[in-house]
Write an enzyme that holds these catalytic residues in place. Structure first.
Site, short mmCIF file in Angstrom:
data_model
loop_
_atom_site.label_atom_id
_atom_site.label_comp_id
_atom_site.label_asym_id
_atom_site.label_seq_id
_atom_site.Cartn_x
_atom_site.Cartn_y
_atom_site.Cartn_z
CB SER A 266 -0.73 -0.05 1.45
OG SER A 266 -0.22 0.54 2.36
CE LYS A 267 -1.23 5.85 -4.03
NZ LYS A 267 -0.91 7.22 -4.84
NE ARG A 268 -1.92 2.61 5.24
CZ ARG A 268 -2.93 2.48 4.70
NH1 ARG A 268 -3.44 3.62 4.39
NH2 ARG A 268 -3.61 1.47 4.48
CG HIS A 273 6.57 6.26 -1.03
ND1 HIS A 273 5.59 6.88 -1.51
CD2 HIS A 273 6.40 5.66 0.38
CE1 HIS A 273 4.75 7.06 -0.53
NE2 HIS A 273 5.18 6.12 0.53
#
Ligand code: GLU
Length: 498
Positions: A266-268, A273
């Site tokens: 997930s983006k978290r 990134h």
């Protein structure tokens, strides 16, 4: 699984929403589309890679995110044939500038009754679902056939409608390029909204309308979008009737990327990134090679390949539908393999910005440092797995005596009383060396520490290494001392004793 072989010109796209920091999943999607187009360019009837910015969600879209996506694509070398900065026959490639096109499509869909106005609130829909005990989530079609009076009554209440697409009855099947035949019963695919009550068009409308106008032939995207595909195929049928779409594209859904604990990355998750890999000193070719392995393989026994090789070999039919596990260790190993493939000059050129950023070198680099770097790089290039590692490896060589520091943990471990005794004996021995060279340093230390003190080489040279380079991990010790020179080497041994 048999997949129709692609022939004729293909047009694929990546269509990111510029919200937040770009995710590795976005890069994987971009890469597979790019490789598909470039392969078709070489071996099919032509291939075009379109880049479109899906920025209709004005609250969440940011310039910063857009800039990051462009920066990322440029760094990776994933070039596009149509889109931002390069233009193309279907410009504009920003959905925020295509409002007229969507309004026109909406009007034409409404005119032919493919859509209807819906005045229901979410609460009303929920309440009806509870009352009926229905298990089907989403809209129940309540406003499908409103009478003029019902409509007038809603309007009199001040309600503003959303526009919903009328899903056909029956089932929708497509041959997914990755997953084979996929079928959805449309009773589980409720009528869905194409725009907000204020008229703002939604993803559900703009994505297929743009794919239609941009004549996209193949939609390759993440599995998270699988559930929107039956809706889009139904909409495509309407768009074809209206003359907006020429054909329904083929779809291929790329496997999920899983992170820790078997959960979707997930983006978290920090490793999600994409631009962080550049900061961490990854090579673009290393990152791309690793991301290619999330669902694809060039051969059963081969992990490392170039993008040219990927383009040559890429076939969407070979993509594995099973979830792919994101493995940072493997990403690093693949990157290290690409480091080994670079020429010395190439490594030198690529570490320069990192050395400047870290303040190891000045910008521009002066002549003496340039020379020293040239002599040092052969010792370093083969020992670093990421460009950033050059900073720790070379810092000692360019540091002034007053800026030079040692790693505290390494000092504690190796420059204890025993270690300092070794450094003292080394200093004595090296002071007697007249011709300063790696060989002479080695001979002197070998005689003094190994033969003289009876130490094992590992115990002998560790303290000297930390004293001189500040770290337990450094380029080869004797060569490092040759590069550092006699005076600076002796000064470091001395300061380690202070
Ligand atoms: N803007 C959409 C997204 O970022 C694109 C989805 C698609 O590729 O169809 O999820």
């Amino acid at each position: 699984m048999s997949t129709p072989h692609v022939s004729g010109p293909v047009r694929v796209r990546m269509a990111p929403s510029p919200t937040g920091s770009p995710h590795v999943g976005l890069v994987r999607t971009a890469l597979f589309n790019w490789a598909f187009a470039r392969h078709a360019q070489l071996h099919g009837g032509g291939g075009t890679f379109v880049f479109r910015i899906e920025d209709t969600d004005r609250e969440r879209s940011t310039q910063e995110s857009y800039d990051a996506i462009i920066d990322l694509m440029r760094w990776l070398g994933l070039d596009w044939d149509e889109g931002p900065e390069v233009g193309g026959p279907h410009a504009p490639y920003f959905q925020s500038e295509r409002g007229e096109i969507y309004r026109d499509a909406l009007a034409r869909l409404a005119e032919s009754s493919y859509t209807y106005d819906c005045f229901c609130t979410n609460e009303e829909v929920d309440a009806r679902r509870k009352a009926s005990g229905s298990k089907v989530m989403g809209y129940d079609g309540f406003c499908r056939d409103l009478s003029a009076e019902q409509r007038a009554a809603f309007e009199a209440e001040g309600r503003r409608p959303v526009v919903r697409f009328r899903m056909p009855d029956g089932s929708i099947t497509w041959h997914d390029l990755v997953r084979g035949d996929v079928t959805f019963e449309t009773r589980f695919v409720p009528d869905y909204a194409l725009c907000r009550a204020n008229g703002d068009p939604l993803y559900t409308l703009v994505n297929p309308v743009d794919d239609a106008y941009m004549e996209i032939t193949h939609v390759l995207r993440g599995e998270d979008l699988l559930s929107s595909t039956p809706r889009q195929i139904a909409l495509y049928d309407a768009l074809k009737e209206l003359g907006i779409a020429k054909a329904t594209p083929e779809f291929g859904h790329l496997p999920y990327v899983m992170g820790e604990g078997n959960k979707k990355l997930s983006k978290r998750d920090p490793e999600a990134h994409a631009l962080a890999y550049r900061e961490k000193g990854f090579l673009p070719e290393g990152l791309l090679n690793y991301l290619a392995l999330l669902g694809w393989a060039i051969a059963a026994d081969r992990d490392v390949f170039s993008m040219e090789e990927m383009v040559e070999a890429f076939d969407i039919a070979d993509v594995n539908p099973n979830p792919a596990r994101f493995d940072l260790k493997k990403a690093e190993a693949i990157n290290a393999a690409h480091m080994r493939l670079l020429t010395l000059d190439d490594v030198t050129e690529r570490v320069l910005p990192f050395l400047k950023d870290a303040g190891v070198l000045s910008d521009p680099v002066d002549a003496a440092d340039t020379q020293l770097l040239e002599r040092a790089m052969p010792l370093v290039a083969e020992r670093i797995n990421k460009l950033t590692e050059s900073v720790d490896m070379l810092g000692f060589l360019f540091a002034d005596e007053d800026t030079f520091t040692r790693d505290e943990a390494d000092v504690e471990k190796l420059l204890n009383d025993d270690g300092r005794a070794v450094v003292r004996r080394s200093l004595d021995a090296l002071e007697r060396v007249a011709e300063w060279s790696a060989g002479a340093v080695q001979d002197a230390l070998q005689a003094e520490l190994v033969e003289g003190m009876g130490l094992k080489p590992r115990n002998a040279f560790g303290p000297v290494r930390v004293a001189v380079t500040g770290r337990r991990v450094s380029p080869p010790l004797f060569e490092s001392m040759e590069l550092l020179g006699r005076d600076r080497s002796l000064a470091r041994l001395q300061s380690a004793l202070a």
